[in-house]
Design a protein around this motif. Sequence first.
Motif, PDB file in Angstrom:
ATOM      1  N   GLN A  97     -45.549 -27.388 -24.653  1.00  0.00           N
ATOM      2  CA  GLN A  97     -46.131 -26.704 -23.501  1.00  0.00           C
ATOM      3  C   GLN A  97     -45.225 -25.563 -23.040  1.00  0.00           C
ATOM      4  N   GLU A  98     -43.922 -25.824 -22.988  1.00  0.00           N
ATOM      5  CA  GLU A  98     -42.979 -24.773 -22.578  1.00  0.00           C
ATOM      6  C   GLU A  98     -43.011 -23.609 -23.574  1.00  0.00           C
ATOM      7  N   ARG A  99     -43.053 -23.922 -24.867  1.00  0.00           N
ATOM      8  CA  ARG A  99     -43.124 -22.883 -25.894  1.00  0.00           C
ATOM      9  C   ARG A  99     -44.410 -22.074 -25.739  1.00  0.00           C
ATOM     10  N   HIS A 100     -45.509 -22.765 -25.499  1.00  0.00           N
ATOM     11  CA  HIS A 100     -46.805 -22.110 -25.302  1.00  0.00           C
ATOM     12  C   HIS A 100     -46.754 -21.165 -24.098  1.00  0.00           C
ATOM     13  N   GLU A 101     -46.177 -21.633 -22.997  1.00  0.00           N
ATOM     14  CA  GLU A 101     -46.098 -20.801 -21.792  1.00  0.00           C
ATOM     15  C   GLU A 101     -45.181 -19.599 -21.996  1.00  0.00           C
ATOM     16  N   ARG A 102     -44.068 -19.777 -22.728  1.00  0.00           N
ATOM     17  CA  ARG A 102     -43.185 -18.640 -23.024  1.00  0.00           C
ATOM     18  C   ARG A 102     -43.927 -17.594 -23.853  1.00  0.00           C
ATOM     19  N   ASN A 103     -44.654 -18.054 -24.877  1.00  0.00           N
ATOM     20  CA  ASN A 103     -45.414 -17.120 -25.718  1.00  0.00           C
ATOM     21  C   ASN A 103     -46.501 -16.416 -24.924  1.00  0.00           C
ATOM     22  N   GLU A 104     -47.141 -17.151 -24.033  1.00  0.00           N
ATOM     23  CA  GLU A 104     -48.175 -16.570 -23.183  1.00  0.00           C
ATOM     24  C   GLU A 104     -47.578 -15.495 -22.279  1.00  0.00           C
ATOM     25  N   LYS A 105     -46.413 -15.760 -21.725  1.00  0.00           N
ATOM     26  CA  LYS A 105     -45.742 -14.815 -20.833  1.00  0.00           C
ATOM     27  C   LYS A 105     -45.357 -13.559 -21.603  1.00  0.00           C
ATOM     28  N   ILE A 106     -44.846 -13.739 -22.814  1.00  0.00           N
ATOM     29  CA  ILE A 106     -44.462 -12.584 -23.636  1.00  0.00           C
ATOM     30  C   ILE A 106     -45.671 -11.732 -23.971  1.00  0.00           C
ATOM     31  N   SER A 107     -46.771 -12.371 -24.327  1.00  0.00           N
ATOM     32  CA  SER A 107     -47.979 -11.603 -24.686  1.00  0.00           C
ATOM     33  C   SER A 107     -48.586 -10.905 -23.474  1.00  0.00           C
ATOM     34  N   ARG A 108     -48.425 -11.468 -22.282  1.00  0.00           N
ATOM     35  CA  ARG A 108     -48.922 -10.809 -21.064  1.00  0.00           C
ATOM     36  C   ARG A 108     -48.084  -9.579 -20.729  1.00  0.00           C
ATOM     37  N   GLU A 109     -46.799  -9.629 -21.046  1.00  0.00           N
ATOM     38  CA  GLU A 109     -45.904  -8.522 -20.723  1.00  0.00           C
ATOM     39  C   GLU A 109     -46.102  -7.349 -21.675  1.00  0.00           C
ATOM     40  N   ASP A 110     -46.660  -7.592 -22.864  1.00  0.00           N
ATOM     41  CA  ASP A 110     -46.852  -6.511 -23.860  1.00  0.00           C
ATOM     42  C   ASP A 110     -47.964  -5.591 -23.493  1.00  0.00           C
TER      43      ASP A 110
END
Length: 154
Positions: A141-154
């Motif tokens: 879940q933490e990995r998923h949220e980190r990836n989601e945050k990175i993709s939102r910032e792009d």
Amino acid sequence: MATQVSQIDDVTTNPPAANDADDGYRPSTDEPFMTRRQQAYFRNKLLRWKDAILQDAAGTLNQLQVDSLREADLTDRASSETDWSIELRTRDRQRKLVSKIEAAIRRIDEGEYGYCEVTGEPISLGRLEARPIATMTLEAQERHERNEKISRED
């Protein structure tokens, strides 16, 4: 209205306490993972949570039908409309939560409940106790949220 909204938020975010079980059983790490007894425990917990949400929703619907927005003062009317807007948004979140609860019950029926949908590893009993609709281990879940945050910032 504020009290009513805070009670709704509690039901939305917190499933019913586990001590509601008939025999006082709580899953333990000392027993095999996802035994029939553990599955029954989580099924009952999920069903109680769903019932609590649906009862609150019925109460809101009744309250909406009884109350009217006929306040003479524009400020009072605006306040009431804001309160009901918040209430209806909360109900929409709960509608989505009921879908997640039903999906968790289906996973129990299919024998997939309690296992991470990403890694296939068992989800900790503590996590399932706190969030019975969890579909991923804490790490996934933490990995998923980190990836989601990175993709939102792009």
